[in-house]
Structure formats: structure tokens, C-alpha cells
Design an enzyme around this catalytic site. Structure first.
Site, PDB file in Angstrom:
ATOM      1  N   CYS A   1       0.833  -1.203   0.000  1.00 36.44           N
ATOM      2  CA  CYS A   1       0.000   0.000   0.000  1.00 36.44           C
ATOM      3  C   CYS A   1       0.872   1.259   0.000  1.00 36.44           C
ATOM      4  CB  CYS A   1      -0.904  -0.025   1.234  1.00 36.44           C
ATOM      5  SG  CYS A   1      -1.974   1.406   1.448  1.00 36.44           S
TER       6      CYS A   1
ATOM      7  N   SER B   1       0.627   3.679   1.948  1.00 36.78           N
ATOM      8  CA  SER B   1       0.982   4.054   3.318  1.00 36.78           C
ATOM      9  C   SER B   1       2.313   3.441   3.731  1.00 36.78           C
ATOM     10  CB  SER B   1      -0.123   3.620   4.287  1.00 36.78           C
ATOM     11  OG  SER B   1      -1.324   4.307   4.009  1.00 36.78           O
TER      12      SER B   1
ATOM     13  N   HIS C   1       4.911   5.576   2.190  1.00 38.41           N
ATOM     14  CA  HIS C   1       5.090   6.835   2.918  1.00 38.41           C
ATOM     15  C   HIS C   1       6.140   6.689   4.020  1.00 38.41           C
ATOM     16  CE1 HIS C   1       2.166   9.041   0.782  1.00 38.41           C
ATOM     17  NE2 HIS C   1       1.081   8.583   1.382  1.00 38.41           N
TER      18      HIS C   1
ATOM     19  N   HIS D   1       0.634  -3.485   6.468  1.00 41.95           N
ATOM     20  CA  HIS D   1      -0.504  -3.312   7.370  1.00 41.95           C
ATOM     21  C   HIS D   1      -1.800  -3.873   6.776  1.00 41.95           C
ATOM     22  CE1 HIS D   1      -0.779   0.017   4.590  1.00 41.95           C
ATOM     23  NE2 HIS D   1      -2.034   0.193   4.932  1.00 41.95           N
TER      24      HIS D   1
ATOM     25  N   CYS E   1      -7.471  -2.871   4.401  1.00 38.63           N
ATOM     26  CA  CYS E   1      -7.148  -1.457   4.189  1.00 38.63           C
ATOM     27  C   CYS E   1      -7.901  -0.896   2.995  1.00 38.63           C
ATOM     28  CB  CYS E   1      -5.646  -1.237   4.027  1.00 38.63           C
ATOM     29  SG  CYS E   1      -5.219   0.511   3.858  1.00 38.63           S
TER      30      CYS E   1
END
Length: 367
Positions: free
Chosen positions: A38, A40, A43, A59, A166
Site C-alpha cells: 500500500c 501508506s 510513505h 498493514h 485497508c
């Protein structure tokens, strides 16, 4: 066991043989079967979300309960589970008012990269290795808080079930729970990625009459039609605001969703929303970035500008519901998976993510 570990920001993940402690009281060990890659996670790699390192990222994941610690009641060995990166406490102010997505305790864990007791279960050479969002799914096994392991039906492939943790919950939930999109309404979605595609199908589930997908990748725009988009706009070739106004009789859309995480596209989502409409920010920007919107428009146009974290979901209730929708043929999951990778290929998956090639790349763990 093997895990993908980020040692330094900006570097590739390293496949390491890490140690994993057994689950303690209130904890669950999960044998991972699949994990989504993902933005995220990216990031953190790029230091947009600075967290302690070394850290096991990931995650979005699904697996099988391998062992449970003392006092665990909600799952048992052999259960199929989707991991929950907002393991709400159930007792803080926000949990008490029905907003577990805003749980104070879960927010603390996000910043700590540890279990609730402040320690880690991963280690390398005797030194602690942190867990992204207290779960760290880029590992063959992981230990998580009990409330982070959500039992699910056993007839859904793990590669598909993982996505519910997610991208599916975030996208569909933003439509159904945050915006509460009404049948017959008009919707625009900026960003045709893992979350954006689920915003689109969430809008279709809600009965939106017009769903406008906005991106710069022609192949992704073409795919949005499969999920319910009625119109597409290539932001690299057209002025987005003008194009949306042309499609909506000059009004703008009833609901606009931003699913990229850039300040400029967040402002654009606000600008394509009609007066009294709703703009929902789903994409994650760096904590130090700000969004500029016209101050006079805030009162004069009476728009609602809001955000959505994990689709405002309650994972113990909503993850199983989403998988029931899939089993009933109401929710598409297979087309979301663009590429399957082994754990050893995880950096290839990140490169494809950065290049905008995949809707969702998924790690499949070896048996």
C-alpha cells in the site's frame, strides 16, 4: 523466520531472518498468507510518515491463527483472520461515542510501532525491530494484539481477504459510512489506485447515477468502468475542474473523493464539489503539508470538507460484512489484484507501486 525490514529511510527493504517472541497475554500469533503493498507503507519508506526504524512494514494482510496468548477469547488456532491496523481499545472517548476509527490508544500505537505494552515481538541480533501499525504484515509470522486479529469466513482466498484490511474498507467505507452517498447522486473520484477503485465500487453500491473517475494513467481509467465508473477524465490531458463542470451542467458533483494524498488534488476535489456538496479526503499526505482552499467559499458555498480514516470502519463488524458482500457477488475483489509477488520480490512490488502500474500488488507467502 523471514521478514521485510526497513533499516533506513529511502532505502529498499531487506529480507532478514528475524526472531519472533511467542504471544503474551492478550496477543495472537498469525501465520501470514497474503499481504497487500500500500502507499501508506511507501510513505514510511520515503520518510513522509517518520516512524522508528528498523521496522517491519505492511498493514494489509490475512493469515491463519497459529497460537494465542493467555486470555484470548475471540480467536483460536486455525481461524482465518484479517489484520486490523486500528485495534481500538473500546474504552476511550472516541470508542465510547461510536468512532473506533478515531481511537486514542490505536493512534498511540501508530506512532510507537510497538505492542500496547511498549515492547516489540520482532528482534534482530538481540535488538528490537518495530512493527508498522502494531501488525507488520511483511513477515512470515507476526504477533498482534487480540483486537487486531479479526476472524473471517474461511472460503475467501487470502489474497482477496487481505485487501479488506485497508483498501476495500477505506474506499467503500468512505462512501457508505463517511459521505453516506445517496442513490441518484453524482460522484467524482480523484485517483484510480487501490483505494480509489473501492471508492468507485462503493459509489456504485450506493446507487450513484454518475461516477467520474479521474487519473493520469489511461489503462487504469479504462479499468474503472468495470467497477462502476460512468465517465473518465485524464488529468494529464484535460483541466479537471472544467471537465467536471461540463459533465454536471456547471454545478459540480454532489460528492468528491480524493484518494491520492496530495495537497493540490485535495484542493481540486474541493473545487469540483458543488455548493452544499461534500468533499471527502481519503488519501494520506505528509504530516507537514497543508491544503489551500478559498476562504470565502467556506461560508458562501456551504460545502462539507471532511476526512475518512479506514473508511470510518469498525473492523470486527465491517470486515466480515464486506467479505459477505464479495461472497454474494456484490463486491469485486479479484480485479483489484494486479500482480502477485513472493516476499523476496517485495521491492519489485514497491517499484511497480511508485510507477503507478498496479491497482494492488499482493505478497503471497510460501507454505
Amino acid at each position: 523466520m523471514k521478514a521485510a525490514v526497513l533499516h533506513h529511510y529511502g532505502e529498499q527493504l531487506r529480507i532478514e531472518h528475524v526472531e519472533l517472541e511467542p504471544p503474551r497475554k492478550g496477543e495472537v500469533r498469525v501465520k501470514m498468507k497474503a499481504a497487500g503493498i500500500c502507499h501508506s507503507d511507501l510513505h514510511v519508506v520515503n520518510a513522509h510518515l517518520p516512524l522508528p526504524v528498523p521496522i517491519v512494514l505492511g498493514h494489509e494482510g490475512a493469515g491463519v491463527v497459529d497460537a494465542v496468548g493467555e486470555g484470548v477469547m475471540s480467536v483460536k488456532a486455525g481461524d482465518h483472520v484479517v489484520l486490523n491496523w486500528v485495534p481500538s481499545c473500546g474504552t476511550c472517548y472516541y470508542c465510547q461515542i461510536g468512532r473506533p476509527d478515531m481511537c486514542d490508544e490505536a493512534a498511540k500505537l501508530t506512532a510507537m510501532g510497538t505492542m500496547p505494552d511498549g515492547t516489540t515481538r520482532f528482534s534482530l541480533g538481540g535488538k528490537p525491530v518495530y512493527q508498522f501499525l502494531s501488525i507488520g504484515t511483511f513477515s512470515e509470522y507476526t504477533v498482534v494484539p487480540e483486537r487486531a486479529a479479526i476472524p473471517i469466513r474461511a472460503d475467501v482466498p487470502f489474497e482477496l481477504a487481505a485487501l479488506v484490511g485497508c483498501s476495500v474498507m477505506t474506499g467503500v467505507g468512505a462512501v457508505i459510512k463517511t459521505a453516506k452517498v445517496e442513490p441518484g447522486s453524482t460522484v467524482a473520484v480523484i485517483g484510480a489506485g487501490g483505494v480509489g477503485f473501492n471508492v468507485i465500487q462503493g459509489a456504485a453500491l450506493s446507487g450513484a447515477k454518475q461516477i467520474i473517475a479521474i487519473d493520469i494513467v489511461p489503462e487504469k481509467l479504462a479499468m474503472t468502468k468495470k467497477f462502476g465508473a460512468t465517465h473518465t477524465i485524464n488529468a494529464g490531458e484535460e483541466d479537471v475542474v472544467s471537465a467536471v463542470l461540463d459533465l454536471t451542467d456547471g454545478h459540480g458533483v454532489d460528492y468528491a473523493f480524493e484518494a491520492i494524498g496530495r495537497p493540490e488534488t485535495m484542493a481540486e476535489a474541493y473545487n469540483i464539489t458543488r455548493k452544499t456538496g461534500t468533499t471527502v479526503i481519503v488519501g494520506i499526505a505528509a504530516p507537514n503539508e497543508n491544503v489551500a482552499v478559498n476562504a470565502f467559499s467556506l461560508p458562501s458555498q456551504s460545502k462539507t470538507l471532511t476526512g475518512s480514516w479506514l473508511g470510518q470502519g469498525n473492523p470486527p463488524v465491517d470486515y466480515p460484512k464486506l467479505l459477505d458482500l464479495y461472497a454474494a457477488g456484490k463486491l469485486q475483489l479479484e480485479p483489484l489484484v494486479s500482480q502477485i509477488y513472493s516476499l523476496d520480490q517485495i521491492n519489485e512490488g514497491f517499484e511497480a507501486l511508485k510507477a503507478g502500474k498496479n491497482i494492488r500488488g499482493v505478497i503471497r507467502f510460501a507454505e
